[in-house]
Design a protein around this motif. Structure first.
Motif, PDB file in Angstrom:
ATOM      1  N   UNK A  35      98.522   9.265  63.903  1.00 26.70           N
ATOM      2  CA  UNK A  35      99.141   9.809  65.114  1.00 26.70           C
ATOM      3  C   UNK A  35      98.388   9.270  66.333  1.00 26.70           C
ATOM      4  N   UNK A  36      98.961   9.395  67.526  1.00 29.80           N
ATOM      5  CA  UNK A  36      98.233   8.965  68.724  1.00 29.80           C
ATOM      6  C   UNK A  36      96.877   9.657  68.879  1.00 29.80           C
ATOM      7  N   UNK A  37      96.789  10.949  68.564  1.00 28.79           N
ATOM      8  CA  UNK A  37      95.504  11.644  68.692  1.00 28.79           C
ATOM      9  C   UNK A  37      94.496  11.164  67.651  1.00 28.79           C
ATOM     10  N   UNK A  38      94.963  10.848  66.446  1.00 23.58           N
ATOM     11  CA  UNK A  38      94.060  10.280  65.446  1.00 23.58           C
ATOM     12  C   UNK A  38      93.533   8.931  65.918  1.00 23.58           C
ATOM     13  N   UNK A  39      94.377   8.161  66.572  1.00 22.77           N
ATOM     14  CA  UNK A  39      93.942   6.852  67.092  1.00 22.77           C
ATOM     15  C   UNK A  39      92.896   7.024  68.192  1.00 22.77           C
ATOM     16  N   UNK A  40      93.058   8.034  69.041  1.00 23.85           N
ATOM     17  CA  UNK A  40      92.065   8.294  70.085  1.00 23.85           C
ATOM     18  C   UNK A  40      90.723   8.637  69.440  1.00 23.85           C
ATOM     19  N   UNK A  41      90.761   9.508  68.424  1.00 26.71           N
ATOM     20  CA  UNK A  41      89.537   9.904  67.737  1.00 26.71           C
ATOM     21  C   UNK A  41      88.867   8.696  67.078  1.00 26.71           C
ATOM     22  N   UNK A  42      89.655   7.905  66.358  1.00 30.97           N
ATOM     23  CA  UNK A  42      89.088   6.718  65.699  1.00 30.97           C
ATOM     24  C   UNK A  42      88.596   5.702  66.723  1.00 30.97           C
ATOM     25  N   UNK A  43      89.253   5.609  67.872  1.00 36.13           N
ATOM     26  CA  UNK A  43      88.805   4.689  68.924  1.00 36.13           C
ATOM     27  C   UNK A  43      87.426   5.078  69.444  1.00 36.13           C
ATOM     28  N   UNK A  71      84.740  14.395  63.447  1.00 35.91           N
ATOM     29  CA  UNK A  71      85.424  15.676  63.310  1.00 35.91           C
ATOM     30  C   UNK A  71      85.785  16.145  64.712  1.00 35.91           C
ATOM     31  N   UNK A  72      86.936  16.781  64.808  1.00 30.05           N
ATOM     32  CA  UNK A  72      87.404  17.208  66.126  1.00 30.05           C
ATOM     33  C   UNK A  72      88.125  18.537  66.024  1.00 30.05           C
ATOM     34  N   UNK A  73      88.069  19.279  67.103  1.00 33.81           N
ATOM     35  CA  UNK A  73      88.841  20.506  67.246  1.00 33.81           C
ATOM     36  C   UNK A  73      89.811  20.296  68.396  1.00 33.81           C
ATOM     37  N   UNK A  74      90.989  20.912  68.248  1.00 31.10           N
ATOM     38  CA  UNK A  74      92.019  20.778  69.280  1.00 31.10           C
ATOM     39  C   UNK A  74      92.433  22.149  69.789  1.00 31.10           C
ATOM     40  N   UNK A  75      92.964  22.184  70.985  1.00 32.92           N
ATOM     41  CA  UNK A  75      93.488  23.422  71.557  1.00 32.92           C
ATOM     42  C   UNK A  75      94.626  23.935  70.680  1.00 32.92           C
ATOM     43  N   UNK A  76      94.765  25.259  70.603  1.00 31.85           N
ATOM     44  CA  UNK A  76      95.789  25.873  69.761  1.00 31.85           C
ATOM     45  C   UNK A  76      97.205  25.692  70.295  1.00 31.85           C
ATOM     46  N   UNK A  77      97.344  25.571  71.613  1.00 30.35           N
ATOM     47  CA  UNK A  77      98.683  25.450  72.191  1.00 30.35           C
ATOM     48  C   UNK A  77      98.777  24.194  73.047  1.00 30.35           C
ATOM     49  N   UNK A  78     100.007  23.821  73.352  1.00 28.35           N
ATOM     50  CA  UNK A  78     100.267  22.595  74.118  1.00 28.35           C
ATOM     51  C   UNK A  78      99.694  22.711  75.526  1.00 28.35           C
ATOM     52  N   UNK A  83      89.139  19.625  72.132  1.00 22.52           N
ATOM     53  CA  UNK A  83      88.182  20.488  72.827  1.00 22.52           C
ATOM     54  C   UNK A  83      86.752  20.142  72.408  1.00 22.52           C
ATOM     55  N   UNK A  84      86.592  19.653  71.169  1.00 14.97           N
ATOM     56  CA  UNK A  84      85.279  19.263  70.668  1.00 14.97           C
ATOM     57  C   UNK A  84      85.433  18.057  69.753  1.00 14.97           C
ATOM     58  N   UNK A  85      84.462  17.153  69.833  1.00 12.44           N
ATOM     59  CA  UNK A  85      84.398  16.001  68.926  1.00 12.44           C
ATOM     60  C   UNK A  85      82.946  15.827  68.509  1.00 12.44           C
ATOM     61  N   UNK A  86      82.728  15.588  67.215  1.00 14.38           N
ATOM     62  CA  UNK A  86      81.396  15.236  66.739  1.00 14.38           C
ATOM     63  C   UNK A  86      81.468  13.885  66.050  1.00 14.38           C
ATOM     64  N   UNK A 121      84.554  13.734  79.820  1.00  8.43           N
ATOM     65  CA  UNK A 121      84.866  14.400  81.079  1.00  8.43           C
ATOM     66  C   UNK A 121      85.707  15.649  80.824  1.00  8.43           C
ATOM     67  N   UNK A 122      86.376  15.708  79.659  1.00  3.56           N
ATOM     68  CA  UNK A 122      87.228  16.846  79.332  1.00  3.56           C
ATOM     69  C   UNK A 122      86.932  17.451  77.962  1.00  3.56           C
ATOM     70  N   UNK A 123      86.088  16.807  77.166  1.00  4.35           N
ATOM     71  CA  UNK A 123      85.852  17.224  75.782  1.00  4.35           C
ATOM     72  C   UNK A 123      84.348  17.347  75.541  1.00  4.35           C
ATOM     73  N   UNK A 124      83.947  18.376  74.803  1.00  4.96           N
ATOM     74  CA  UNK A 124      82.547  18.505  74.416  1.00  4.96           C
ATOM     75  C   UNK A 124      82.289  17.539  73.253  1.00  4.96           C
ATOM     76  N   UNK A 125      81.470  16.529  73.497  1.00  2.00           N
ATOM     77  CA  UNK A 125      81.180  15.523  72.469  1.00  2.00           C
ATOM     78  C   UNK A 125      79.729  15.654  72.043  1.00  2.00           C
TER      79      UNK A 125
END
Length: 137
Positions: A35-43, A71-78, A83-86, A121-125
């Motif tokens: 998915x696009x979000x998986x690509x962002x994470x892998x990038x 590993x990443x966490x995402x917001x529950x709603x659109x 919200x977090x990436x390790x 700037x928007x995510x806790x890494x």
């Protein structure tokens, strides 16, 4: 930098970079590609890995493998933004210095990885790492 994304069918798209490389994306439930979000994470993982490998090579570390487990966490709603990436680096080699690895990860996080620096700037890494000694054959 330029790119294009073309709809193929259903929830499948093909991205084409200005340099001529194609990447398949799929946002559907029965997806055939990331998915696009998986690509962002892998990038983020790839960008930081490039830095870590380069820094370890310059430090003349005997590295045989580098893997970053993401590993990443995402917001529950659109919008379901991250919200977090390790990024957890697992570096295998012979007598790899934990100090050199820690410094490589730190430099990537604070100075070099443009993808993670943009996202933070928007995510806790957060970052973590471990050294695995090559097994004797």
């Amino acid at each position: 930098m330029q790119a294009s994304v073309k709809w193929v069918d259903g929830d499948t798209f093909i991205g084409r970079s200005h340099s001529g490389h194609n990447v398949v994306f799929d946002a559907g439930a029965d997806s055939a590609a990331p998915s696009p979000m998986e690509m962002v994470l892998m990038s983020a993982g790839c960008c930081s890995s490039v830095d870590v490998v380069s820094i370890l090579k310059k430090a003349k570390q005997d590295v045989s493998d580098v893997t970053v487990e993401l590993s990443a966490e995402r917001a529950d709603s659109a919008p379901r933004v991250f919200t977090k990436i390790n990024l957890h680096f697992v570096v295998t080699g012979n007598n790899v210095s934990e100090k050199h690895l820690a410094r490589a990860v730190q430099l990537s996080a604070e100075k070099y990885c443009s993808v993670a620096l943009m996202l933070e700037k928007a995510v806790e890494i957060t970052h973590s790492h471990e050294v695995v000694e090559n097994s004797a054959k």
